[in-house]
Design an enzyme around this catalytic site. Sequence first.
Site, mmCIF file in Angstrom:
data_model
loop_
_atom_site.group_PDB
_atom_site.id
_atom_site.type_symbol
_atom_site.label_atom_id
_atom_site.label_comp_id
_atom_site.label_asym_id
_atom_site.label_seq_id
_atom_site.Cartn_x
_atom_site.Cartn_y
_atom_site.Cartn_z
ATOM 1 N N TYR A 252 -0.195 8.157 -3.239
ATOM 2 C CA TYR A 252 -0.818 7.225 -5.035
ATOM 3 C C TYR A 252 -2.579 7.978 -5.480
ATOM 4 O O TYR A 252 -1.951 8.579 -6.368
ATOM 5 C CB TYR A 252 -1.547 6.086 -4.747
ATOM 6 C CG TYR A 252 -0.112 5.062 -4.499
ATOM 7 C CD1 TYR A 252 0.519 5.719 -4.505
ATOM 8 C CD2 TYR A 252 0.008 3.700 -4.681
ATOM 9 C CE1 TYR A 252 2.086 4.876 -4.258
ATOM 10 C CE2 TYR A 252 0.742 3.148 -5.030
ATOM 11 C CZ TYR A 252 1.875 3.397 -3.624
ATOM 12 O OH TYR A 252 3.069 3.033 -4.263
ATOM 13 N N ASP B 202 0.946 -1.199 -0.275
ATOM 14 C CA ASP B 202 0.299 -0.332 -0.020
ATOM 15 C C ASP B 202 0.882 1.211 -0.254
ATOM 16 O O ASP B 202 2.181 1.239 -0.073
ATOM 17 C CB ASP B 202 -0.541 0.195 1.306
ATOM 18 C CG ASP B 202 -2.365 1.203 0.929
ATOM 19 O OD1 ASP B 202 -2.210 1.193 0.303
ATOM 20 O OD2 ASP B 202 -2.146 1.612 2.149
ATOM 21 N N SER B 203 0.021 2.266 -0.440
ATOM 22 C CA SER B 203 0.849 3.606 -0.244
ATOM 23 C C SER B 203 1.195 4.203 1.297
ATOM 24 O O SER B 203 1.623 5.321 1.172
ATOM 25 C CB SER B 203 0.130 4.562 -0.938
ATOM 26 O OG SER B 203 -1.057 5.174 0.091
ATOM 27 N N HIS C 25 -6.678 3.611 3.778
ATOM 28 C CA HIS C 25 -6.602 4.007 4.799
ATOM 29 C C HIS C 25 -8.020 4.139 5.690
ATOM 30 O O HIS C 25 -7.675 4.347 7.055
ATOM 31 C CB HIS C 25 -6.441 5.285 4.691
ATOM 32 C CG HIS C 25 -4.474 5.271 4.054
ATOM 33 N ND1 HIS C 25 -4.097 4.516 3.254
ATOM 34 C CD2 HIS C 25 -3.520 6.051 4.335
ATOM 35 C CE1 HIS C 25 -2.897 4.870 2.784
ATOM 36 N NE2 HIS C 25 -2.616 5.121 3.831
ATOM 37 N N CYS D 130 -5.145 -1.240 -1.043
ATOM 38 C CA CYS D 130 -5.049 0.164 -1.814
ATOM 39 C C CYS D 130 -5.923 0.734 -3.741
ATOM 40 O O CYS D 130 -5.792 -0.114 -4.166
ATOM 41 C CB CYS D 130 -3.641 0.705 -2.775
ATOM 42 S SG CYS D 130 -3.727 2.454 -2.691
ATOM 43 N N ASN D 131 -7.081 0.525 -2.743
ATOM 44 C CA ASN D 131 -8.242 1.351 -4.417
ATOM 45 C C ASN D 131 -7.458 2.117 -5.024
ATOM 46 O O ASN D 131 -7.497 1.732 -6.174
ATOM 47 C CB ASN D 131 -8.741 1.674 -3.221
ATOM 48 C CG ASN D 131 -10.106 0.791 -2.457
ATOM 49 O OD1 ASN D 131 -10.913 -0.551 -2.344
ATOM 50 N ND2 ASN D 131 -9.631 0.841 -0.833
ATOM 51 N N CYS E 232 -11.219 3.404 0.431
ATOM 52 C CA CYS E 232 -9.752 3.794 0.476
ATOM 53 C C CYS E 232 -9.291 2.931 1.834
ATOM 54 O O CYS E 232 -10.284 2.690 3.211
ATOM 55 C CB CYS E 232 -9.417 4.791 0.550
ATOM 56 S SG CYS E 232 -7.981 5.399 1.462
HETATM 57 N N1 DGL Z 1 -4.737 3.266 0.722
HETATM 58 C C1 DGL Z 1 -5.117 3.405 -0.409
HETATM 59 C C2 DGL Z 1 -6.285 2.890 -0.896
HETATM 60 O O1 DGL Z 1 -6.801 2.185 -0.455
HETATM 61 C C3 DGL Z 1 -4.381 5.166 0.366
HETATM 62 C C4 DGL Z 1 -4.243 5.874 -1.405
HETATM 63 C C5 DGL Z 1 -3.498 7.679 -1.269
HETATM 64 O O2 DGL Z 1 -2.062 6.876 -1.408
HETATM 65 O O3 DGL Z 1 -3.567 8.532 -2.104
HETATM 66 O O4 DGL Z 1 -6.276 3.823 -1.977
#
Ligand code: DGL
Length: 259
Positions: free
Chosen positions: A42, A10-11, A185, A73-74, A183
């Site tokens: 991301y 993930d990011s 997060h 990560c979506n 998301c």
């Molecule tokens: N956890 C990422 C998601 O599910 C976060 C994306 C991001 O880093 O902006 O989209």
Amino acid sequence: MQDQPIGIFDSGVGGITILNAIKNLLPNENIIYLSDNFNSPYGEKSNEQINYLSKKNTDWLLSKNCKLIVVACNTATTNSISYLRNLYDINFIGVEPAIKPAALNTKTGSIGVLATKGTLSSQLFNTTSNDYCDNINIIEKNGDGLVELIENGIYSGNELQKLLNKYLQPMIKSNIDHLVLGCTHYPLIKESIEKILPDSVKVLESGEAVAKQTKKILKENNLLNQLKSSKFEFYCNSSTKTLENLLDNRYTINSINYE
Ligand code: DGL
């Protein structure tokens, strides 16, 4: 190959919500978690940039001998999962906003989706939403700024509440009865979200579905770990602080030089 690890990326810390669901359903599995927080968020990046980072993360996890990759990560899933599946022979499990169950169960005919700009503008998200939400009013909001706060370990408080009010009040006015957390997060701030929403709104996340799909694919490919090893390794390419605070202290987080 069965005792090789599952790789998750993930990011940042968001993918931990997916890791927890996988850990619950598949307690024998070894897991390697990669937080590419150097490149976080991301959500504001272009499709090409997200492809590039997703490939880089996959290569890194494969260098650690992973048997399957979970794109936790979506934003990375909705932008890059087909790209990844075309490039590699191994299995990828992705995470997408749970709009299907929301659309199937809504009584008010109105659902909310909170996700990143990258997810909401992706082709995959728009195809799924056209397929399931024909006569349904979807209120989509880009949760701009939320990932940054969460990456700094902020899960409550005024600043967060102010942003959430901005995104959620229009949804409440439109009488949503389901809110999709699009998301990985956002489950980390579920309590703050639920403080704002009326009790009648059901909050949906995708962790359990991802864990079930991971189990199904491992089983079909005879890749379920038969040993009770459950070893976890965590890697971060920027600050390790938020991840350290989220995990219990029996885990060490490795800092890596990887940009
Ligand atoms: N956890 C990422 C998601 O599910 C976060 C994306 C991001 O880093 O902006 O989209």
